[in-house]
Design a protein around this motif. Structure first.
Motif, mmCIF file in Angstrom:
data_model
loop_
_atom_site.group_PDB
_atom_site.id
_atom_site.type_symbol
_atom_site.label_atom_id
_atom_site.label_comp_id
_atom_site.label_asym_id
_atom_site.label_seq_id
_atom_site.Cartn_x
_atom_site.Cartn_y
_atom_site.Cartn_z
ATOM 1 N N GLY A 3 0.808 -1.219 0.000
ATOM 2 C CA GLY A 3 0.000 0.000 0.000
ATOM 3 C C GLY A 3 0.835 1.261 0.000
ATOM 4 O O GLY A 3 0.535 2.224 -0.718
ATOM 5 N N LEU A 4 1.906 1.263 0.775
ATOM 6 C CA LEU A 4 2.748 2.459 0.855
ATOM 7 C C LEU A 4 3.594 2.640 -0.402
ATOM 8 O O LEU A 4 3.823 3.773 -0.845
ATOM 9 C CB LEU A 4 3.625 2.421 2.100
ATOM 10 C CG LEU A 4 2.861 2.610 3.412
ATOM 11 C CD1 LEU A 4 3.818 2.577 4.594
ATOM 12 C CD2 LEU A 4 2.060 3.915 3.416
ATOM 13 N N GLU A 5 4.059 1.548 -0.989
ATOM 14 C CA GLU A 5 4.812 1.675 -2.239
ATOM 15 C C GLU A 5 3.923 2.225 -3.355
ATOM 16 O O GLU A 5 4.403 2.895 -4.264
ATOM 17 C CB GLU A 5 5.411 0.333 -2.647
ATOM 18 C CG GLU A 5 6.646 -0.064 -1.858
ATOM 19 C CD GLU A 5 7.841 0.851 -2.097
ATOM 20 O OE1 GLU A 5 7.925 1.479 -3.176
ATOM 21 O OE2 GLU A 5 8.700 0.950 -1.206
ATOM 22 N N ALA A 6 2.616 1.961 -3.266
ATOM 23 C CA ALA A 6 1.686 2.508 -4.258
ATOM 24 C C ALA A 6 1.562 4.023 -4.133
ATOM 25 O O ALA A 6 1.163 4.699 -5.073
ATOM 26 C CB ALA A 6 0.314 1.858 -4.101
ATOM 27 N N ALA A 7 1.925 4.550 -2.957
ATOM 28 C CA ALA A 7 1.873 5.999 -2.728
ATOM 29 C C ALA A 7 3.221 6.677 -2.977
ATOM 30 O O ALA A 7 3.312 7.898 -2.937
ATOM 31 C CB ALA A 7 1.418 6.278 -1.289
ATOM 32 N N ALA B 110 8.679 -5.335 -2.699
ATOM 33 C CA ALA B 110 7.700 -4.306 -3.047
ATOM 34 C C ALA B 110 8.323 -3.124 -3.781
ATOM 35 O O ALA B 110 7.660 -2.476 -4.595
ATOM 36 C CB ALA B 110 6.974 -3.822 -1.797
ATOM 37 N N CYS B 111 9.607 -2.841 -3.503
ATOM 38 C CA CYS B 111 10.240 -1.710 -4.191
ATOM 39 C C CYS B 111 10.928 -2.149 -5.494
ATOM 40 O O CYS B 111 11.578 -1.344 -6.152
ATOM 41 C CB CYS B 111 11.212 -0.959 -3.285
ATOM 42 S SG CYS B 111 12.771 -1.790 -2.939
ATOM 43 N N GLY B 112 10.778 -3.430 -5.844
ATOM 44 C CA GLY B 112 11.225 -3.880 -7.163
ATOM 45 C C GLY B 112 12.573 -4.571 -7.203
ATOM 46 O O GLY B 112 13.116 -4.797 -8.292
ATOM 47 N N HIS C 223 20.783 -7.724 6.224
ATOM 48 C CA HIS C 223 21.667 -6.680 5.704
ATOM 49 C C HIS C 223 21.765 -6.704 4.188
ATOM 50 O O HIS C 223 22.756 -7.123 3.610
ATOM 51 C CB HIS C 223 23.067 -6.830 6.328
ATOM 52 C CG HIS C 223 23.035 -6.813 7.822
ATOM 53 N ND1 HIS C 223 22.780 -5.676 8.540
ATOM 54 C CD2 HIS C 223 23.202 -7.800 8.725
ATOM 55 C CE1 HIS C 223 22.798 -5.955 9.842
ATOM 56 N NE2 HIS C 223 23.050 -7.241 9.968
ATOM 57 N N MET C 224 20.689 -6.241 3.560
ATOM 58 C CA MET C 224 20.678 -6.117 2.105
ATOM 59 C C MET C 224 20.353 -4.681 1.737
ATOM 60 O O MET C 224 19.580 -4.020 2.422
ATOM 61 C CB MET C 224 19.632 -7.045 1.499
ATOM 62 C CG MET C 224 20.092 -8.471 1.353
ATOM 63 S SD MET C 224 18.846 -9.501 0.551
ATOM 64 C CE MET C 224 18.172 -10.334 1.956
ATOM 65 N N PHE C 225 20.925 -4.239 0.645
ATOM 66 C CA PHE C 225 20.768 -2.849 0.224
ATOM 67 C C PHE C 225 20.669 -2.786 -1.299
ATOM 68 O O PHE C 225 21.182 -3.658 -1.992
ATOM 69 C CB PHE C 225 21.961 -2.001 0.686
ATOM 70 C CG PHE C 225 22.229 -2.115 2.154
ATOM 71 C CD1 PHE C 225 21.691 -1.212 3.047
ATOM 72 C CD2 PHE C 225 23.010 -3.155 2.659
ATOM 73 C CE1 PHE C 225 21.920 -1.331 4.404
ATOM 74 C CE2 PHE C 225 23.247 -3.280 4.015
ATOM 75 C CZ PHE C 225 22.694 -2.364 4.898
ATOM 76 N N SER C 226 20.029 -1.752 -1.803
ATOM 77 C CA SER C 226 19.996 -1.513 -3.252
ATOM 78 C C SER C 226 20.006 -0.015 -3.500
ATOM 79 O O SER C 226 19.021 0.676 -3.236
ATOM 80 C CB SER C 226 18.744 -2.130 -3.890
ATOM 81 O OG SER C 226 18.652 -1.744 -5.258
#
Length: 337
Positions: free
Chosen positions: A60-64, A83-85, A111-114
């Motif tokens: 829901g928040l990623e849709a905003a 959700a962020c792809g 501990h993952m990052f993009s």
């Protein structure tokens, strides 16, 4: 099992958007189920915190959100990555400690990052990400780029002192940060009724002049609406906003938690009556936006994506020993002002 009630809600989104929400939540659910299986097989070590039941919050928040917005969260982070792809293959490979993972097999679940997707972790220390989120928002305010940071933390973290230090600075400097309290009601294993005298966490922002609201976190459309209000507040230069999103995790705090602090009946009742994915499924079917066959095809497609990610994670090699000495310092950006 109690019969599920057909939804009488009128979705505030198009049929296409509703299908997208269904697909994204289902991807998180199936991915986490597979991660649980791999953990049980001994292919994932260390801690593993699953997001099953909470899917509507981040979807829901990623849709905003808009391109360039940032997000930072706690150790229950796989859903946020998806959700962020971020690529399911890279996430699953990191869970199994393989070279093909987002942190080259050196970070694991927490501990993952993009940089590409503006995802800044995954943090293992309770509430450590909250001042980091305020700092990310400070950078955006300094640059004047109109971006917003979503800073996620749980009801257990909401009692940490650094949260209130971050609140104070965020309001003092009008930082564009949405503080998202994912209140799944049990923290690491203690009910909010037993752990705090003021269970309405969002209202604590009033001490700093920060507005906010409580949101039904099992309803993806309600979360999206609240997210749009929060983001609009931040982008207008009015400072931070607090969303306390009431949700529920079906599994224990981590894979090693038997969750004996609540009854099986309580969990089953939530699944039967409030499941976020089933609510959207009902809306799709009753609104004739999709057929049973359409939804079965989506589930088959999602399972294929998840199985492919699992196979990739098994086939990817373990990192070489000299990989320990890489990624210690950030590379200098030649375009930086």
């Amino acid at each position: 099992m109690a019969a599920k009630k057909a939804s009488s809600k009128k979705p505030n989104v198009s049929a296409e958007q509703l299908l997208d929400h269904y697909r994204e939540m289902l991807l998180i659910r199936r991915f986490e189920e597979k991660a649980g299986q791999l953990y049980g097989m001994g292919l994932i070590g260390g801690f593993c915190h699953l997001y099953i039941g909470q899917e509507a919050v981040v979807v829901g928040l990623e849709a905003a959100a808009e391109e360039g917005d940032k997000r930072v969260t706690s150790y229950r982070d796989h859903g946020h990555m998806l959700a962020c792809g971020m690529d399911p293959k890279g996430i699953m490979a990191e869970l199994t400690g393989r070279e093909g993972g987002f942190s080259k097999g050196k970070g694991g679940s927490m501990h993952m990052f993009s940089k590409e997707k503006h995802f800044y972790g995954g943090h293992g220390i309770v509430a450590a990400q909250v001042p980091i989120g305020a700092g990310l928002a400070f950078a955006d305010k300094y640059k004047g780029n109109g971006r917003v940071t979503f800073t996620y933390f749980g009801d257990g973290a909401a009692n940490q002192g650094q949260v209130y230090e971050a609140y104070n600075m965020a309001e003092l400097w009008d930082l564009p940060v949405v503080f998202v309290i994912e209140n799944n009601q049990y923290a690491m294993g203690t009910s909010t009724k037993r752990s705090t005298k003021s269970p309405s966490y969002w209202e604590r922002g009033a001490a700093y002049g920060i507005p906010g609201e409580e949101v039904d976190g099992m309803d993806v459309l309600a979360v999206k609406e609240a997210g749009e209000r929060a983001v609009g507040h931040c982008r207008a230069g009015k400072g931070p906003y607090i969303l306390e999103i009431k949700t529920y995790r079906y599994r224990g705090h981590s894979m090693s938690d038997p969750a004996k602090y609540r009854t099986r009946e309580e969990v089953q009742k939530m699944k039967d009556e409030r499941d976020p994915i089933e609510q959207v499924r009902d809306m799709l079917l009753t609104g004739k936006h999709a057929s049973e066959d359409d939804l079965k095809a989506i589930d088959k497609e999602i399972k294929g994506i998840v199985n492919e990610a699992a196979e990739f994670s098994k086939e990817s090699p373990e990192p070489e020993l000299d990989e320990l000495w890489t990624d210690i310092y950030a590379e200098e950006d030649p375009t930086a002002a």
